[in-house]
Design an enzyme around this catalytic site. Structure first.
Site, PDB file in Angstrom:
ATOM      1  N   ARG A  86      -8.889  24.450 -25.580  1.00  0.00           N
ATOM      2  CA  ARG A  86      -9.765  23.417 -24.873  1.00  0.00           C
ATOM      3  C   ARG A  86      -9.582  22.106 -24.911  1.00  0.00           C
ATOM      4  O   ARG A  86      -9.857  21.468 -24.009  1.00  0.00           O
ATOM      5  CB  ARG A  86     -11.224  23.769 -25.459  1.00  0.00           C
ATOM      6  CG  ARG A  86     -11.501  25.428 -25.031  1.00  0.00           C
ATOM      7  CD  ARG A  86     -13.012  25.466 -25.510  1.00  0.00           C
ATOM      8  NE  ARG A  86     -13.989  24.388 -25.375  1.00  0.00           N
ATOM      9  CZ  ARG A  86     -14.768  23.820 -26.426  1.00  0.00           C
ATOM     10  NH1 ARG A  86     -14.568  24.067 -27.413  1.00  0.00           N
ATOM     11  NH2 ARG A  86     -15.503  22.842 -26.147  1.00  0.00           N
ATOM     12  N   ASN A  87      -8.702  21.714 -25.780  1.00  0.00           N
ATOM     13  CA  ASN A  87      -8.303  20.200 -25.950  1.00  0.00           C
ATOM     14  C   ASN A  87      -7.305  19.959 -24.778  1.00  0.00           C
ATOM     15  O   ASN A  87      -6.462  20.896 -24.406  1.00  0.00           O
ATOM     16  CB  ASN A  87      -7.421  19.933 -27.326  1.00  0.00           C
ATOM     17  CG  ASN A  87      -7.592  18.491 -27.207  1.00  0.00           C
ATOM     18  OD1 ASN A  87      -6.904  17.839 -26.716  1.00  0.00           O
ATOM     19  ND2 ASN A  87      -8.248  17.842 -28.499  1.00  0.00           N
ATOM     20  N   HIS A  88      -7.560  18.572 -24.159  1.00  0.00           N
ATOM     21  CA  HIS A  88      -6.938  18.430 -22.911  1.00  0.00           C
ATOM     22  C   HIS A  88      -5.491  17.641 -23.296  1.00  0.00           C
ATOM     23  O   HIS A  88      -4.718  17.119 -22.148  1.00  0.00           O
ATOM     24  CB  HIS A  88      -7.679  17.405 -22.171  1.00  0.00           C
ATOM     25  CG  HIS A  88      -9.014  17.886 -21.639  1.00  0.00           C
ATOM     26  ND1 HIS A  88      -9.980  17.347 -21.366  1.00  0.00           N
ATOM     27  CD2 HIS A  88      -9.222  19.271 -21.207  1.00  0.00           C
ATOM     28  CE1 HIS A  88     -11.101  18.231 -21.012  1.00  0.00           C
ATOM     29  NE2 HIS A  88     -10.414  19.227 -20.828  1.00  0.00           N
ATOM     30  N   PHE A  89      -5.134  17.498 -24.559  1.00  0.00           N
ATOM     31  CA  PHE A  89      -4.228  16.585 -24.947  1.00  0.00           C
ATOM     32  C   PHE A  89      -2.827  16.955 -23.930  1.00  0.00           C
ATOM     33  O   PHE A  89      -2.060  16.440 -23.369  1.00  0.00           O
ATOM     34  CB  PHE A  89      -3.738  16.686 -26.441  1.00  0.00           C
ATOM     35  CG  PHE A  89      -2.583  15.672 -26.718  1.00  0.00           C
ATOM     36  CD1 PHE A  89      -2.415  14.389 -26.703  1.00  0.00           C
ATOM     37  CD2 PHE A  89      -1.357  16.406 -26.824  1.00  0.00           C
ATOM     38  CE1 PHE A  89      -1.557  13.743 -27.074  1.00  0.00           C
ATOM     39  CE2 PHE A  89      -0.269  15.671 -27.429  1.00  0.00           C
ATOM     40  CZ  PHE A  89      -0.228  14.177 -27.213  1.00  0.00           C
TER      41      PHE A  89
END
Length: 170
Positions: free
Chosen positions: A39-42
């Site tokens: 879910r992290n956008h990095f």
């Protein structure tokens, strides 16, 4: 509360941009991979900026960073933290950024991923002569975290800020 120890840096002699988070979340610590929470956008932000399809394999992600002269690490070496939220960080122990910058002198810019990383960096190194005298550009980057909070930007807004920072840093 449990003491959590971060990951080592991803860096090499060609690295010119250092992106610092606060401390990896539980999924990243268990897999030993930066920004492993899907879910992290990095990774999505970086691959979008460079107009490439997101790699699933972590070694290919690391190779992508190397091709673009980007290094990763965190401002914290360890801290007490329940769960993965930055707001739960207690008793922080900072990484030795001075040693890292001296070992990798091509670093010309440091991007701080999120408010916690920004505040910790400024508290410990904001006035450090190493960063001021060497002309290293320091920039705040909106958090790649998917956790909602105040001042959260949309994905497209995040991409624009990150893209501007990376363009000014090369």
């Amino acid at each position: 509360m449990m003491i959590k120890v971060g990951l080592g840096p991803i860096i090499d002699v060609s690295s010119r941009i250092l992106i610092l988070g606060s401390l990896p979340g539980d999924i990243s610590l268990s897999t030993q991979e930066y920004y492993a929470n899907p879910r992290n956008h990095f990774w999505k932000i970086l691959f979008c900026i460079y107009n490439q399809c997101i790699e699933k394999d972590y070694e290919l992600k690391r190779a992508f960073l190397q091709r673009h002269e980007i290094a990763l690490w965190d401002v914290l070496k360890s801290a007490e933290r329940k769960g993965s939220l930055d707001s739960n960080i207690r008793s922080p122990n900072v990484n030795n950024l001075e040693e890292l910058i001296q070992e990798y002198p091509k670093i010309r810019a440091v991007g701080l991923n999120g408010r916690k990383a920004w505040h910790i960096f400024n508290r410990h190194w904001g006035r450090h002569p190493l960063f001021n005298m060497n002309g290293i550009k320091i920039g705040y980057l909106p958090s790649s975290s998917p956790v909602p909070g105040k001042n959260v930007k949309s994905f497209d807004q995040k991409v624009k800020v990150w893209q501007n920072f990376l363009a000014r840093s090369t």
